[in-house]
Design a protein around this motif. Structure first.
Motif, PDB file in Angstrom:
ATOM      1  N   ALA A  10       9.364  -5.442  -0.687  1.00  0.00           N
ATOM      2  CA  ALA A  10       9.109  -6.716  -0.009  1.00  0.00           C
ATOM      3  C   ALA A  10      10.420  -7.358   0.453  1.00  0.00           C
ATOM      4  O   ALA A  10      10.484  -7.923   1.549  1.00  0.00           O
ATOM      5  CB  ALA A  10       8.352  -7.658  -0.936  1.00  0.00           C
ATOM      6  N   ARG A  11      11.458  -7.264  -0.352  1.00  0.00           N
ATOM      7  CA  ARG A  11      12.750  -7.838   0.051  1.00  0.00           C
ATOM      8  C   ARG A  11      13.288  -7.179   1.318  1.00  0.00           C
ATOM      9  O   ARG A  11      13.971  -7.816   2.115  1.00  0.00           O
ATOM     10  CB  ARG A  11      13.770  -7.663  -1.082  1.00  0.00           C
ATOM     11  CG  ARG A  11      13.460  -8.427  -2.348  1.00  0.00           C
ATOM     12  CD  ARG A  11      14.564  -8.267  -3.384  1.00  0.00           C
ATOM     13  NE  ARG A  11      14.090  -8.658  -4.706  1.00  0.00           N
ATOM     14  CZ  ARG A  11      13.899  -7.835  -5.720  1.00  0.00           C
ATOM     15  NH1 ARG A  11      14.162  -6.534  -5.590  1.00  0.00           N
ATOM     16  NH2 ARG A  11      13.446  -8.286  -6.877  1.00  0.00           N
TER      17      ARG A  11
ATOM     18  N   ILE B 233       5.279 -11.747  -9.133  1.00  0.00           N
ATOM     19  CA  ILE B 233       4.185 -10.950  -9.697  1.00  0.00           C
ATOM     20  C   ILE B 233       3.984 -11.304 -11.161  1.00  0.00           C
ATOM     21  O   ILE B 233       4.941 -11.363 -11.939  1.00  0.00           O
ATOM     22  CB  ILE B 233       4.475  -9.441  -9.574  1.00  0.00           C
ATOM     23  CG1 ILE B 233       4.749  -9.052  -8.124  1.00  0.00           C
ATOM     24  CG2 ILE B 233       3.310  -8.627 -10.138  1.00  0.00           C
ATOM     25  CD1 ILE B 233       5.088  -7.580  -7.923  1.00  0.00           C
ATOM     26  N   GLY B 234       2.720 -11.518 -11.533  1.00  0.00           N
ATOM     27  CA  GLY B 234       2.326 -11.662 -12.929  1.00  0.00           C
ATOM     28  C   GLY B 234       1.504 -10.460 -13.344  1.00  0.00           C
ATOM     29  O   GLY B 234       0.552 -10.082 -12.649  1.00  0.00           O
ATOM     30  N   LEU B 235       1.852  -9.835 -14.459  1.00  0.00           N
ATOM     31  CA  LEU B 235       1.265  -8.546 -14.860  1.00  0.00           C
ATOM     32  C   LEU B 235       0.751  -8.612 -16.283  1.00  0.00           C
ATOM     33  O   LEU B 235       1.373  -9.222 -17.157  1.00  0.00           O
ATOM     34  CB  LEU B 235       2.334  -7.455 -14.744  1.00  0.00           C
ATOM     35  CG  LEU B 235       2.001  -6.051 -15.240  1.00  0.00           C
ATOM     36  CD1 LEU B 235       0.933  -5.401 -14.363  1.00  0.00           C
ATOM     37  CD2 LEU B 235       3.260  -5.187 -15.275  1.00  0.00           C
ATOM     38  N   THR B 236      -0.383  -7.955 -16.530  1.00  0.00           N
ATOM     39  CA  THR B 236      -0.900  -7.824 -17.887  1.00  0.00           C
ATOM     40  C   THR B 236      -1.634  -6.503 -18.033  1.00  0.00           C
ATOM     41  O   THR B 236      -2.054  -5.902 -17.042  1.00  0.00           O
ATOM     42  CB  THR B 236      -1.851  -8.986 -18.243  1.00  0.00           C
ATOM     43  OG1 THR B 236      -2.139  -8.970 -19.648  1.00  0.00           O
ATOM     44  CG2 THR B 236      -3.172  -8.880 -17.487  1.00  0.00           C
TER      45      THR B 236
ATOM     46  N   ARG C 220       0.818  -1.211   0.000  1.00  0.00           N
ATOM     47  CA  ARG C 220       0.000   0.000   0.000  1.00  0.00           C
ATOM     48  C   ARG C 220       0.851   1.260   0.000  1.00  0.00           C
ATOM     49  O   ARG C 220       0.450   2.293  -0.543  1.00  0.00           O
ATOM     50  CB  ARG C 220      -0.950   0.003   1.195  1.00  0.00           C
ATOM     51  CG  ARG C 220      -2.115  -0.957   1.071  1.00  0.00           C
ATOM     52  CD  ARG C 220      -3.157  -0.748   2.161  1.00  0.00           C
ATOM     53  NE  ARG C 220      -3.747   0.570   2.065  1.00  0.00           N
ATOM     54  CZ  ARG C 220      -3.577   1.532   2.971  1.00  0.00           C
ATOM     55  NH1 ARG C 220      -2.824   1.340   4.026  1.00  0.00           N
ATOM     56  NH2 ARG C 220      -4.162   2.706   2.819  1.00  0.00           N
ATOM     57  N   ALA C 221       2.032   1.177   0.600  1.00  0.00           N
ATOM     58  CA  ALA C 221       2.918   2.349   0.632  1.00  0.00           C
ATOM     59  C   ALA C 221       3.430   2.724  -0.752  1.00  0.00           C
ATOM     60  O   ALA C 221       3.899   3.844  -0.961  1.00  0.00           O
ATOM     61  CB  ALA C 221       4.099   2.080   1.565  1.00  0.00           C
TER      62      ALA C 221
ATOM     63  N   ARG D  19       9.112  -1.763  -7.767  1.00  0.00           N
ATOM     64  CA  ARG D  19       9.236  -1.098  -6.464  1.00  0.00           C
ATOM     65  C   ARG D  19       8.649  -1.973  -5.357  1.00  0.00           C
ATOM     66  O   ARG D  19       9.188  -2.035  -4.249  1.00  0.00           O
ATOM     67  CB  ARG D  19       8.534   0.264  -6.493  1.00  0.00           C
ATOM     68  CG  ARG D  19       9.231   1.311  -7.353  1.00  0.00           C
ATOM     69  CD  ARG D  19       8.688   2.701  -7.061  1.00  0.00           C
ATOM     70  NE  ARG D  19       7.289   2.833  -7.425  1.00  0.00           N
ATOM     71  CZ  ARG D  19       6.849   3.217  -8.620  1.00  0.00           C
ATOM     72  NH1 ARG D  19       7.716   3.485  -9.585  1.00  0.00           N
ATOM     73  NH2 ARG D  19       5.554   3.332  -8.866  1.00  0.00           N
ATOM     74  N   ILE D  20       7.548  -2.645  -5.659  1.00  0.00           N
ATOM     75  CA  ILE D  20       6.936  -3.545  -4.681  1.00  0.00           C
ATOM     76  C   ILE D  20       7.867  -4.718  -4.368  1.00  0.00           C
ATOM     77  O   ILE D  20       8.058  -5.092  -3.198  1.00  0.00           O
ATOM     78  CB  ILE D  20       5.574  -4.054  -5.199  1.00  0.00           C
ATOM     79  CG1 ILE D  20       4.560  -2.911  -5.200  1.00  0.00           C
ATOM     80  CG2 ILE D  20       5.064  -5.225  -4.353  1.00  0.00           C
ATOM     81  CD1 ILE D  20       3.243  -3.240  -5.865  1.00  0.00           C
TER      82      ILE D  20
END
Length: 301
Positions: free
Chosen positions: A246-247, A264-267, A206-207, A241-242
């Motif tokens: 997370a790391r 992450i899978g993105l479309t 969310r940040a 960035r996410i």
């Protein structure tokens, strides 16, 4: 509009009994008239984020009447609905006893105009019934553990974005996020620790998001991210960035060495997409990210 008209408009807004405020795409207050500032106990110079304003109201028991035992969970739930629709209207209580009719109007670039009028004297006999209805609706749209959108609300938002994508040319992206090796965390640290990791991940994501972005929990350790008015390249940058955030996250105070990663899978949504087709592409991209070693992003057009 001429400068003279702008000055006149601002002067009349400042004198209005209606509450008027303008928030930017990051949900920071950029303008508020006197009625708004007095109702929410803001000085003339203060420009807080909406979340900071609500948190302060709650702690000082002034401004908005917020009934919760956990303000952070309440904020996550409220933000999952705030700024996701072009227009939204609802009732709200203030601690001073006023009952307000609130409206939120979104611009194409993510700014929000908030307006509120005092309706304390109107139809008070049915007020409790409407409040109970609103509470039930929020509960039906909210993941109880994290306070963000649940699967039902995510699919409602996705359907709305698909409709907007067919009507307009602005790009929209969809991502599915999954915590890597989450079962191992549950097995080694216990399910309460796993729940803390999930809640920590929610705060981390969310940040990185804007007010208009949709984010929710599909179930377990899987989440969905909806990015309106966002190109695939911009969405990839957001997802990177996410991944980096997370790391860095260390959600367990008792075990500060324990970290985690996600895939992450993105479309990007197509004009002819339905929920099943765009979800399948994002899911396939996630499967590819998992197969590529995890802790990475995979995109599918």
């Amino acid at each position: 509009m001429t400068d003279a008209l702008c000055i006149k408009l601002l002067a009349m807004l400042d004198d209005s009994a209606a509450l008027v405020a303008l928030f930017d795409q990051y949900d920071m207050l950029r303008y508020a008239n006197t009625a708004f500032r007095q109702s929410f106990f803001l000085t003339q110079e203060e420009c807080l984020s909406w979340a900071e304003l609500m948190r302060r109201n709650y702690l000082q028991k002034q401004g908005s009447r917020i009934e919760t035992d956990n303000i952070e969970t309440w904020l996550r739930s409220a933000c999952s609905r705030r700024g996701k629709l072009p227009y939204r209207a609802f009732e709200a209580d203030l601690c001073d006893g006023r009952w307000m009719w609130m409206t939120e109007t979104m611009s194409a670039d993510g700014w929000m105009l908030c307006q509120a009028s005092d309706i304390t004297e109107l139809r008070a006999d049915k007020r409790e019934l409407r409040q109970a209805r609103d509470v039930a609706l929020r509960a039906a749209q909210t993941d109880p553990m994290t306070g963000i959108s649940n699967r039902t609300h995510l699919m409602q938002l996705l359907q709305l974005l698909l409709q907007q994508r067919r009507e307009h040319s602005a790009p929209v992206c969809l991502a599915i996020l999954d915590l890597d090796h989450f079962k191992r965390i549950n097995d080694l640290e216990g399910h309460p620790a796993g729940d803390q990791v999930i809640c920590g991940f929610v705060q981390t994501v969310r940040a990185q998001l804007r007010q208009r972005d949709g984010f929710g929990r599909l179930g377990g350790e899987e989440f969905m991210l909806l990015l309106p008015q966002t190109s695939l390249l911009e969405a990839e940058q957001c997802c990177e960035r996410i991944l980096a955030a997370a790391r860095r996250d260390r959600p367990l105070a008792a075990k500060p060495e324990l970290g985690y990663t996600c895939s992450i899978g993105l479309t990007e949504l197509r004009p002819d997409d339905d929920i099943a087709s765009c979800y399948a592409r994002a899911d396939e991209a996630l499967y590819h990210a998992k197969g590529s070693g995890r802790d990475c992003l995979s995109s599918s057009r």
